[in-house]
Design a protein around this motif. Structure first.
Motif, PDB file in Angstrom:
ATOM      1  N   ALA A   1       0.799  -1.179   0.095  1.00 29.14           N
ATOM      2  CA  ALA A   1       0.173  -0.074  -0.169  1.00 29.14           C
ATOM      3  C   ALA A   1       0.917   1.210   0.015  1.00 29.14           C
ATOM      4  CB  ALA A   1      -0.785  -0.062   1.379  1.00 29.14           C
TER       5      ALA A   1
ATOM      6  N   THR B   1      -7.173   4.966   1.816  1.00 27.96           N
ATOM      7  CA  THR B   1      -7.769   4.281   0.995  1.00 27.96           C
ATOM      8  C   THR B   1      -9.131   4.671   0.194  1.00 27.96           C
ATOM      9  OG1 THR B   1      -6.729   2.326   1.935  1.00 27.96           O
ATOM     10  CG2 THR B   1      -8.604   1.910   0.199  1.00 27.96           C
TER      11      THR B   1
ATOM     12  N   TYR C   1      -7.252   7.086  -2.889  1.00 35.39           N
ATOM     13  CA  TYR C   1      -6.697   5.897  -3.623  1.00 35.39           C
ATOM     14  C   TYR C   1      -7.851   5.131  -4.352  1.00 35.39           C
ATOM     15  CZ  TYR C   1      -4.092   2.297  -6.016  1.00 35.39           C
ATOM     16  OH  TYR C   1      -3.622   1.648  -6.941  1.00 35.39           O
TER      17      TYR C   1
ATOM     18  N   HIS D   1      -5.238  -3.245  -4.599  1.00 35.36           N
ATOM     19  CA  HIS D   1      -4.950  -2.291  -3.450  1.00 35.36           C
ATOM     20  C   HIS D   1      -5.763  -1.973  -2.463  1.00 35.36           C
ATOM     21  CE1 HIS D   1      -1.730  -1.540  -6.488  1.00 35.36           C
ATOM     22  NE2 HIS D   1      -1.008  -1.181  -5.503  1.00 35.36           N
TER      23      HIS D   1
END
Length: 566
Positions: A274, A317, A321, A349
């Protein structure tokens, strides 16, 4: 989906590298440790003896307590301090009537910080006191004798710099309708700012430090580290206390370094892929150290550290992302009963944040099972589920370029702050006092007042601090933007309104710290301390967790890297 559609933040690399994995500290040696702990025991006995000898001199006792607390030694004397403060509280009126500004202010602050209701006028019955507290009218008439007949503070008190400084520090424990303390804060801030450049050291440094960081809103370890230096310069300092404070600080620092090293090893051992996340393990641990630094909370820090780090990854996240499709899938997976086998069903991911949270909670259960307390971890899982739903809502707003109203925003943003989750996680390893009832209390909707206040402080100082960095990329609107776009304010007006909201939230926290307490005091202290961590990490409109921040690096190093010269 292509990388282009991801709201990647490009966070800077970790400033600390592997420093804490390789650190060597003589205090880590077991023999040294045992010998130093013997010394600590001797100091404790000496200080207890001095407390007994000072018992009948209220002013000396007050100064002694103030030093013990500010040097970070109070955790060794909790019962003694509590008992003696009850005594000071009972003779409160007589004391205030004849004392100078410095002692009146210091006594007021210390008693308030210990949850004592301190009027200084008529002696009231307990029933009246409770009634007044329910109406939340806390009289500040202890300070009336320092005011003119027209109601403003006497200019003559500005000649007493230490008294004025003490009044300034006392004004930060104010609650709602503490009009006299609101005035005291404005008066003392203005006067101290005007005189700081004319003062000589060490008083000038003390005043400058307090104006930058009021004691009541500071992180206990950082403030103790600073105060040890200040105290040493005071010619009248107590030699035993000073030596004890230095030794104790260094011993705790060695313990904290070890805990941080273990946390780093744990994180590395998860082998997460990550790279988009903020590598802020040292900052995360520093934040947690703000909540509790005492040795008896070592397990609590271990459990909270893992959950904190997994939550930070989850935040990144959703925030910097995942695509909407991935995040919907991730949110849905979190709502089901947790199971590591689901990791393989998730996109490459985003699956790591699921894995890290499942792992952190499972390990917390193992640690707490030894005390028969693994049941509390489910409250944390419920918080993570709520957090994911709120994160997803923010991601959708961002995707749709939707700017909510301030109220609409705050409803979600208090959850994503993420203190409702963090506060519960901070209770996990605290032992017997964190009962089922406590977790039920902390989990209720609407959020309890104290939890809401700490979440408000974190959310708003974060928004004031992170607004500029976040708006450089595709990011959900912050409170600043909501006020500008939906409520027609300028950026300065928006920031001003948010600072007022933060001050109001502080009054709520100060109120919660007064007796009678809704849950036990050590638990409420975590809420207060987490609010303090937020204040320090997002100081002066910067985001010290996300961006490189020299001041915060220095504070972290002062607590976690440099021992104090004995």
């Amino acid at each position: 989906s292509s990388q282009k559609s991801r709201p990647i933040a490009n966070y800077h690399l970790c400033h600390w590298g592997d420093h804490f994995l390789n650190i060597t500290n003589p205090h880590h040696d077991e023999e040294v440790q045992v010998q130093k702990e013997q010394e600590v025991k001797q100091y404790i006995e000496e200080v207890k003896k001095e407390l007994q000898e000072t018992k009948n001199n209220p002013i000396e006792l007050l100064n002694f307590f103030d030093a013990i607390e500010r040097l970070g030694l109070a955790y060794h004397f909790e019962q003694e301090i509590e008992d003696a403060l009850k005594q000071i509280y009972e003779s409160y009126e007589g004391q205030c009537a004849k004392d100078d500004l410095y002692h009146v202010s210091t006594r007021f602050r210390i008693l308030r910080q210990h949850g004592f209701f301190v009027p200084c006028g008529n002696a009231w019955s307990l029933g009246t006191v409770i009634l007044i507290m329910q109406l939340m009218w806390i009289p500040g008439d202890v300070f009336n004798k320092f005011k003119e007949e027209n109601g403003s503070f006497k200019e003559s008190i500005t000649k007493d710099v230490l008294g004025l400084l003490s009044l300034y520090e006392a004004s930060h424990v104010r609650v709602h309708d503490d009009k006299i303390l609101d005035e005291a804060l404005a008066f003392s801030t203005t006067r101290l700012n005007a005189m700081v450049s004319q003062l000589s050291s060490p008083l000038a440094d003390q005043v400058a430090h307090a104006l930058h960081q009021p004691l009541h809103k500071g992180m206990p370890r950082v403030e103790s580290r600073h105060y040890i230096t200040v105290y040493e310069m005071d010619p009248s300092h107590n030699k035993t206390l000073l030596k004890f404070a230095k030794l104790d600080f260094n011993l705790l620092q060695a313990l904290h370094q070890k805990e941080l090293k273990d946390l780093k090893k744990w994180w590395k051992g998860l082998h997460l892929n990550a790279s988009y996340t903020r590598d802020r393990l040292t900052e995360a641990y520093f934040w947690i150290l703000g909540a509790y630094y005492e040795p008896k909370y070592s397990l609590a820090r271990k459990v909270f550290g893992k959950i904190f780090k997994a939550t930070s990854l989850l935040d990144d996240t959703y925030d910097a992302y995942g695509t909407i499709e991935e995040l919907e899938l991730l949110t849905e997976t979190f709502q089901r009963p947790w199971n590591k086998s689901y990791v393989d069903e998730l996109p490459e991911h985003v699956k790591w944040s699921y894995h890290a949270n499942v792992e952190a909670c499972e390990e917390a259960e193992e640690d707490l099972a030894k005390e028969g307390r693994s049941f509390c971890v489910n409250y944390t899982r419920e918080q993570v589920k709520a957090l994911c739903l709120a994160f997803l809502q923010e991601a959708k707003w961002c995707h749709e370029k939707y700017v909510p109203t301030y109220d609409e925003y705050m409803k979600i943003a208090l959850v994503t702050s993420p203190y409702p989750h963090g506060i519960i996680a901070s209770f996990l390893g605290m032992g017997e006092i964190a009962t089922k009832e406590v977790f039920e209390w902390a989990s209720q909707i609407p959020i309890p007042k104290a939890v809401k206040a700490a979440s408000t402080i974190l959310r708003l100082v974060d928004d004031i601090g992170g607004h500029k960095f976040e708006q450089k990329r595709n990011h959900v609107a912050s409170a600043v933007q909501c006020l500008m776009e939906k409520h027609g304010m300028s950026e300065d007006e928006a920031n001003e309104k948010l600072r007022e909201e933060v001050e109001d939230a502080w009054k709520d926290i100060n109120e919660a710290m007064l007796q009678p307490h809704v849950i036990s005091k050590p638990l409420l202290t975590r809420i207060l301390n987490l609010a303090r961590s937020a204040e320090v990490i997002y100081k002066d409109g910067t985001d010290g967790y996300t961006e490189v921040n020299q001041t915060l690096k220095e504070k972290t190093a002062s607590v976690l890297v440099h021992p104090i010269t004995m």
